[in-house]
Design a protein around this motif. Structure first.
Motif, PDB file in Angstrom:
ATOM      1  N   UNK A 124      24.318   7.991  -5.639  1.00 12.40           N
ATOM      2  CA  UNK A 124      23.398   6.912  -4.831  1.00 12.40           C
ATOM      3  C   UNK A 124      22.476   7.669  -3.868  1.00 12.40           C
ATOM      4  N   UNK A 125      21.322   7.226  -3.636  1.00 19.01           N
ATOM      5  CA  UNK A 125      20.718   7.691  -2.536  1.00 19.01           C
ATOM      6  C   UNK A 125      21.455   7.480  -1.218  1.00 19.01           C
ATOM      7  N   UNK A 126      21.325   8.065  -0.383  1.00 18.18           N
ATOM      8  CA  UNK A 126      21.743   7.778   1.066  1.00 18.18           C
ATOM      9  C   UNK A 126      20.883   6.812   1.702  1.00 18.18           C
ATOM     10  N   UNK A 127      21.037   6.282   2.655  1.00 19.36           N
ATOM     11  CA  UNK A 127      20.332   4.916   3.118  1.00 19.36           C
ATOM     12  C   UNK A 127      19.134   5.658   3.739  1.00 19.36           C
ATOM     13  N   UNK A 128      18.104   4.991   3.388  1.00 20.18           N
ATOM     14  CA  UNK A 128      16.712   5.637   3.801  1.00 20.18           C
ATOM     15  C   UNK A 128      16.062   6.958   3.125  1.00 20.18           C
ATOM     16  N   UNK A 129      17.100   7.451   2.112  1.00 17.49           N
ATOM     17  CA  UNK A 129      16.423   8.869   1.467  1.00 17.49           C
ATOM     18  C   UNK A 129      15.798   8.347   0.482  1.00 17.49           C
ATOM     19  N   UNK A 130      14.734   9.112   0.049  1.00 18.79           N
ATOM     20  CA  UNK A 130      13.769   8.766  -1.287  1.00 18.79           C
ATOM     21  C   UNK A 130      14.809   9.296  -2.437  1.00 18.79           C
ATOM     22  N   UNK A 131      14.113   8.845  -3.498  1.00 19.47           N
ATOM     23  CA  UNK A 131      14.564   9.096  -4.847  1.00 19.47           C
ATOM     24  C   UNK A 131      14.527  10.723  -5.031  1.00 19.47           C
TER      25      UNK A 131
END
Ligand code: HEM
Ligand SMILES: [Cu+2]
Ligand SMILES: [Cu+2]
Lengths: 574, 174
Positions: free
Chosen positions: A511-518
């Motif tokens: 999962x992407x961390x919150x606010x992290x881009x792919x």
């Protein structure tokens, strides 16, 4: 939009459910949550049908490869029916609905018009597709995808197709309603973005297409129920191809939009001239409507002038449109690369393209296979008289496996390398394998397509279980069928890899961390001291594209006139 | 950018290389369009779609009458029939045979009537690779002039049921 040339925007507070939008951490775009759900649903369904079609594909190819000859005769025709419908109709339509929902919401900061309608559309399409598949596998519809009258299938076969068509129409309605509301509520100012514009062209053609589907399928369904007498088989062919051919233009429109989109995501390209790109989409809408003609070129009951007029008038301006996109797409990428400082010589920019980015390689292969193989063969085989030496041979199947498979399907796969991580907010598993996937699928399908085309040139018929009985095909024909078979194995491995990658990512991707881009697939880099926008002042700067398109035109002319020569050698016929 | 709203002044005529390409492509499309009418008048191979309505039963009767009048031999139980040069010949497609075997002369023209007694079939003449569609209810007339001698095979190339791949016929040319 700043991706990918600038850094991602600073994380903003996630607005969440109240507004129905979220900010995408990778692209900075506003994502409608309802649209996101239906993009996911439709894309997943599409990929499942692709899997079904892919399993069928390998069975078919290993049967037509006469040295292997895998299936029993009844199952060959059954699986052929199954393959055609799952691939050409279900995989394509579900994925296109996903693209439409994307194109009408996210680039416009708009919200999907209606969840209920989206559910209705999805439910009808899914029910219809399952119904059709069950009837086929039960052996009650061995009529092939085209179900030419007087062949007759179980009524549920037609009903299933009608449900899919009407469900798709409802989805397309949702698209138009979303566009209308976005315009009314001024979620954006000015003209539609090019991708949305292209999708709109696809949607308009889809409406015309699906109406043909309804016109032909409803009476056929009624006939299968015994309510009316049998519709005329020639009438059926004419209207059926109004569905069957025009839907290919929907696929082309969607594919071209995807090329522009991937070009931007991976190299930061932008159209050299918006007017030209948009004009070309308008040509598709205006001039494709009678192209069902080129499936009837050796049919009785339709005369020469009708055939010639409808192939040339209606087709060649659509061909012009494809040739324009075939220039503007690589030109926009080349200009973006030159603006980034990769300006040496004619092809100095090619090596610096993000070849390891699977979305990019998929789009690039798609463009080359579609243009050089699909386009050239398509126009040639669809020439009124040349069709005499091509109709219903494997040349036809070879042609469309380079358009709708090597072209459209591969472009859609490329898009999935962005759609899946952005919509599910998970990163791809097995990223190394993902980087080779487009090469496997594209390379395999190229062999399939060429093998079929050459076998067809030697007279091998399409849709035929066994060619030995005719006793006229020599070792060359068998060699080409073998090439098709080997290509099919490679392509199906690529296809299965794609399905495993997507499904694996949906369930197990990090999962992407919150606010992290792919996770970045890798985009074109900028050199220090790059000329930037200034390069656009030079309207002759796209030297590489000029050479490429010049070579293309030369190949086209050689193939085209070689076919006239081949035609001139057969018996005289009037 | 193809995904964002274009600048307000996006409407511009094409320039430079793009303009050149559009011109070339348009020119090529004209060539493509003109080749077909050219071949229609000058070429020897055209599919004019000449056809007449005919009930399958009526077509079968005509074929039988044609066979009875012109039969010259038999091969594996299938009559070999030699139509008069310049005359009419009938070829009936049925699941899963082509009836009868036609015997033609090189350089002579024949009006070959093609139709089906049941489903759609595909007339595919090998190894020449000439292909025409055969529909029930339509008497599809090909004015055919063989330009080479030998034994030619008709393959069915439209799916017509489980025995489709066995639907093989013959045309003999002397
Ligand atoms: C792994 C890739 C694929 C392989 C190896 C493959 C192979 C084949 C083969 C062997 C046939 C049968 C040819 C014949 O006997 O007439 C066939 C037919 C066909 N394929 Fe594919 N195919 C692939 C993917 C696709 C995709 C992605 C589509 C559409 C999007 C597609 C659309 C069709 C259609 C429409 C037919 C014709 C069915 C008919 O004649 O009724 N194929 N394919
Ligand atoms: Cu047949
Ligand atoms: Cu057949």
């Amino acid at each position: 939009m700043s991706f990918p040339t600038l850094n991602p925007p600073p994380p903003t507070p996630q607005p969440g459910r109240e507004t129905g939008l979220r900010k995408c951490a990778t692209t900075g775009l506003d994502v409608c949550l309802a649209a996101q759900r239906f993009i996911k649903l439709n894309a997943v369904a599409a990929i499942v049908f692709l899997l079904f079609g892919g399993i069928a594909a390998i069975l078919l190819a290993l049967t037509r490869w006469q040295a292997v000859h895998l299936l029993r005769v009844d199952w060959f025709y059954r699986i052929l029916t199954f393959h055609g419908l799952n691939m050409l109709i279900f995989w394509m339509l579900f994925f296109e609905i996903a693209i439409l929902y994307f194109a009408c919401t996210i680039p416009l900061k708009a919200r999907l018009f209606s969840r209920k309608i989206a559910w209705l559309s999805f439910g009808m399409m899914l029910t219809g597709a399952i119904m059709t598949n069950v009837v086929i596998i039960q052996g009650k519809a061995d009529v092939l995808m085209t179900s030419y009258l007087p062949l007759l299938a179980h009524p549920l076969f037609y009903l299933g197709i009608i449900l899919v068509a009407v469900g798709t129409l409802i989805g397309v309605f949702n698209f138009f309603a979303t566009l209308y509301v976005a315009k009314r509520d001024r979620t954006y100012e000015g003209s539609l973005p090019l991708v949305t514009y292209g999708a709109t062209a696809a949607a308009i053609i889809a409406v015309v297409t699906l109406l043909h589907g309804a016109i032909v399928m409803i009476p056929t369904f009624a006939f299968s129920m015994g309510w009316i007498s049998q519709p005329d088989p020639m009438w059926y062919r004419m209207i059926w191809w109004g569905l069957g051919h025009q839907s290919q233009q929907v696929n082309v429109c969607a594919m071209v939009s995807v090329w522009y989109l991937i070009g931007q995501l991976t190299t930061g390209s932008k159209p050299v001239n918006e007017t030209v790109c948009r004009g070309a989409f308008v040509l598709y809408i205006l001039f494709i409507n009678l192209a069902s003609a080129h499936h009837l070129l050796v049919d009785p009951g339709v005369g020469s002038s009708w055939k010639i007029w409808n192939t040339s008038y209606a087709m060649y301006l659509a061909v012009l449109a494809s040739m324009i996109h075939g220039f503007t797409v690589p030109a926009s990428v080349e200009m973006a690369m030159r603006a980034k400082g990769w300006g040496r010589g004619i092809f100095g920019w090619v090596g610096a393209l993000p070849w390891r980015n699977p979305a990019f390689s998929a789009a690039a292969l798609s463009l080359v296979i579609f243009g050089f193989v699909g386009g050239i063969t398509g126009v040639t085989l669809g020439t009124q008289q040349i069709n005499i030496i091509a109709h219903n041979t494997l040349r036809i199947t070879g042609h469309f496996h380079s358009t709708v498979v090597g072209g459209t399907s591969l472009a859609f796969m490329g898009l999935a390398f962005y759609v899946v991580p952005l919509m599910f907010q998970r990163d791809f598993i097995w990223r190394k394998a993902a980087r080779v996937q487009p090469w496997l699928f594209g390379g395999g399908i190229l062999l399939v397509s060429l093998g079929m085309s050459f076998a067809g040139s030697l007279g091998v018929a399409r849709r035929t279980y066994d060619i030995e009985h005719a006793g006229v095909y020599g070792p060359a024909a068998h060699l080409f069928l073998g090439i098709m078979g080997v290509g099919a194995i490679i392509a199906v491995v690529g296809l299965l890899l794609f399905v495993v990658l997507c499904v694996g990512t949906v369930f197990f991707g990090e999962r992407h961390a919150k606010g992290e881009p792919m996770a970045d697939w890798g985009v074109a880099k900028e050199l220090p001291g790059a000329p930037g926008e200034a390069i656009f002042a030079d309207h002759w700067a796209m030297k590489g594209t000029m050479v490429l398109t010049g070579v293309f035109l030369a190949c086209f002319a050689v193939y085209y006139f070689a076919n006239w020569k081949a035609l001139a050698d057969v018996w005289y016929v009037r | 950018m193809s995904i964002s709203i274009p600048a307000r002044d996006w409407f511009k005529p094409p320039e430079g290389a793009e303009k050149l390409w559009i011109g070339l492509a348009l020119l090529w499309c004209f060539v493509l369009s003109l080749m077909m009418p050219y071949w229609h008048f000058r070429g020897k191979q055209n599919s004019r779609g000449e056809a007449y309505a005919v009930a399958p039963v009526a077509f079968m009767e005509r074929t039988e009458a044609f066979v009875a009048a012109n039969k010259t031999g038999e091969r594996d139980g299938v009559p070999i029939v030699e139509p008069a040069p310049g005359g009419d010949a009938y070829l009936l497609a049925r699941m899963w045979s082509w009836y009868p075997i036609l015997k033609l002369r090189q350089g002579e023209s024949y009006r070959i009537h093609l139709s089906s007694g049941d489903l759609q079939h595909g007339f595919s003449l090998q190894p020449l690779n000439m292909n025409f569609q055969v529909l029930p209810g339509y008497d599809h007339v090909l004015t055919l002039t063989p330009t080479s001698k030998g034994e030619f095979t008709i393959v069915c190339n439209e799916f017509c049921g489980i025995g489709h791949q066995h639907m093989i016929g013959k045309i003999l040319v002397e």
